[in-house]
Design an enzyme around this catalytic site. Structure first.
Site, PDB file in Angstrom:
ATOM      1  N   CYS A  54      71.834  21.635  42.871  1.00 57.11           N
ATOM      2  CA  CYS A  54      72.813  22.737  42.813  1.00 57.11           C
ATOM      3  C   CYS A  54      73.312  23.147  44.201  1.00 57.11           C
ATOM      4  O   CYS A  54      74.522  23.333  44.407  1.00 57.11           O
ATOM      5  CB  CYS A  54      72.190  23.927  42.096  1.00 57.11           C
ATOM      6  SG  CYS A  54      70.483  24.239  42.555  1.00 57.11           S
ATOM      7  N   HIS A 100      74.101  30.858  43.788  1.00 61.29           N
ATOM      8  CA  HIS A 100      73.486  30.552  45.080  1.00 61.29           C
ATOM      9  C   HIS A 100      74.500  30.862  46.184  1.00 61.29           C
ATOM     10  O   HIS A 100      75.700  30.581  46.033  1.00 61.29           O
ATOM     11  CB  HIS A 100      73.139  29.065  45.193  1.00 61.29           C
ATOM     12  CG  HIS A 100      72.027  28.602  44.295  1.00 61.29           C
ATOM     13  ND1 HIS A 100      71.249  29.446  43.538  1.00 61.29           N
ATOM     14  CD2 HIS A 100      71.552  27.351  44.061  1.00 61.29           C
ATOM     15  CE1 HIS A 100      70.350  28.729  42.871  1.00 61.29           C
ATOM     16  NE2 HIS A 100      70.524  27.458  43.173  1.00 61.29           N
TER      17      HIS A 100
END
Ligand code: A2P
Length: 345
Positions: A141, A254
């Site tokens: 990710c 994130h």
């Protein structure tokens, strides 16, 4: 690797039989939602999970589908299998799915660095899909959002070195970690003393500079994923990358502080202009008005948001960026579905 010799090409069809391995997890749930949102042509859906969820149901396109236990014969008549149930499951079952005739898009780390397996972010290297051998790997990710933002700059002025610090949400660990953060917040606010279960320390009101296992070098496996995967996706083994990955008490999205050193000089305004035109990127950068990407705002969206674009005044050719994306969507499920869309073209 005998299982990867055959080349399953997804034959053009009006609609595909799609298995989702880990359909009840944080990423699997998002995969179902994104397949539906983007109207991926699904004929039959095969949701697969462990004994814990087998027998339950998931809802897809206004229909309820029974969740089946993942087994060796789960992939009969499956054209496309999206995997997100961890590396061990992918190592064992992805070759079985390929053998049964499916093309696998795997969200785990199991196959990413295998030279026979393309590691794909469609905005960067969709062409790597040609000649795949049945398994396509979805990158980590944190790597996905970083390369979406950096590749257009690399094409313009060649990136020599990347220094990145991540601020990664708990959903990257899975649904148990999200529950742990919620529970610890409640317990700590009522003067309780929660026992960490998923993480080695409290994640509520804390930051853990520890994602995945430590290596003898002192780096973590997560940090080294960012090094090796970035080079493979950008197709340039000479890019130097150093990473510090940190888990923060955020549920979804994130964030990354990224510093790059480039071969040629690029001004802040040039970087802004290039990123404004870049596929999958949204520039959100007006610090004078307090506008920069925030994980809370980015959760639930598809773009990689870039802000705080500025020149690194400590070196002749350098830039600093703040890069935020929804790790469950662009960092995982959306990227996997975009790969599936490329395969079906
Ligand atoms: P289950 O719901 O049965 O536990 P997360 O990353 O959010 O923790 O989700 C992990 C996903 O992977 C879940 O759907 C989980 O199913 C699935 N999973 C975990 N272990 C297995 C297994 N041994 N076989 C099949 N699916 C598994």
């Amino acid at each position: 690797m005998a299982q990867l010799q055959n080349q399953n090409v997804m034959k053009k069809k009006n609609a595909y039989n799609v298995a989702v391995v880990g359909a009840t997890g944080a990423v699997g749930t998002e995969m179902l939602q994104i397949l539906e949102e983007r109207k991926f042509p699904v004929n039959n859906l095969v949701p697969l999970a462990s004994y814990r969820s087998a027998g339950g149901e998931v809802s897809f396109q206004d229909k309820d589908y029974a969740v089946n236990l993942l087994q060796k014969d789960s992939f009969a008549d499956v054209d496309l299998a999206l995997f997100s149930a961890g590396s061990e499951i992918s190592k064992e079952y992805a070759p079985i799915a390929v053998e049964a005739g499916a093309v696998v898009v795997d969200n785990s780390a199991a196959w990413r660095m295998d030279p026979k397996v393309p590691l794909v972010v469609p905005e960067v290297n969709a062409s790597a899909l040609h000649g795949h051998k049945g398994i396509i790997a979805n990158p980590n990710c944190s790597t996905i959002q970083m390369v979406v933002a950096l590749y257009p700059l690399h094409e313009a002025v060649r990136i020599k070195r990347i220094v990145v610090t991540t601020f990664q949400s708990v959903s990257g660990t899975g649904k148990d970690a999200m529950d742990e953060l919620a529970k610890q917040c409640q317990q700590l606010l009522s003067f309780g003393d929660p026992k960490p279960e998923v993480y080695p320390h409290h994640i509520a009101f804390n930051c853990l500079p520890h994602i995945d296992d430590f290596l003898p070098t002192g780096y973590t496996k997560e940090e080294m994923k960012m090094v090796h995967e970035t080079r493979k996706i950008m197709g340039d083994a000479s890019i130097q990358v150093t990473a510090t990955t940190v888990r923060v008490p955020v549920f979804v999205s994130h964030s990354e502080a990224v510093n790059i050193e480039t071969e040629k000089k690029m001004s802040m305004n040039e970087a802004r202009a290039i990123l404004s035109m870049a596929p999958g990127v949204q520039v959100y950068d007006d610090p004078g008005r307090g506008l920069y990407p925030l994980p809370k705002d980015v959760a639930g969206t598809d773009a990689v948001y870039v802000g705080r674009i500025r020149e690194d005044e400590s070196i002749p050719n350098g830039l600093n960026l703040w890069v935020v994306a929804d790790n469950l969507r662009k960092g995982a499920a959306l990227n996997a579905v975009q790969i599936a869309e490329e395969l079906s073209r």
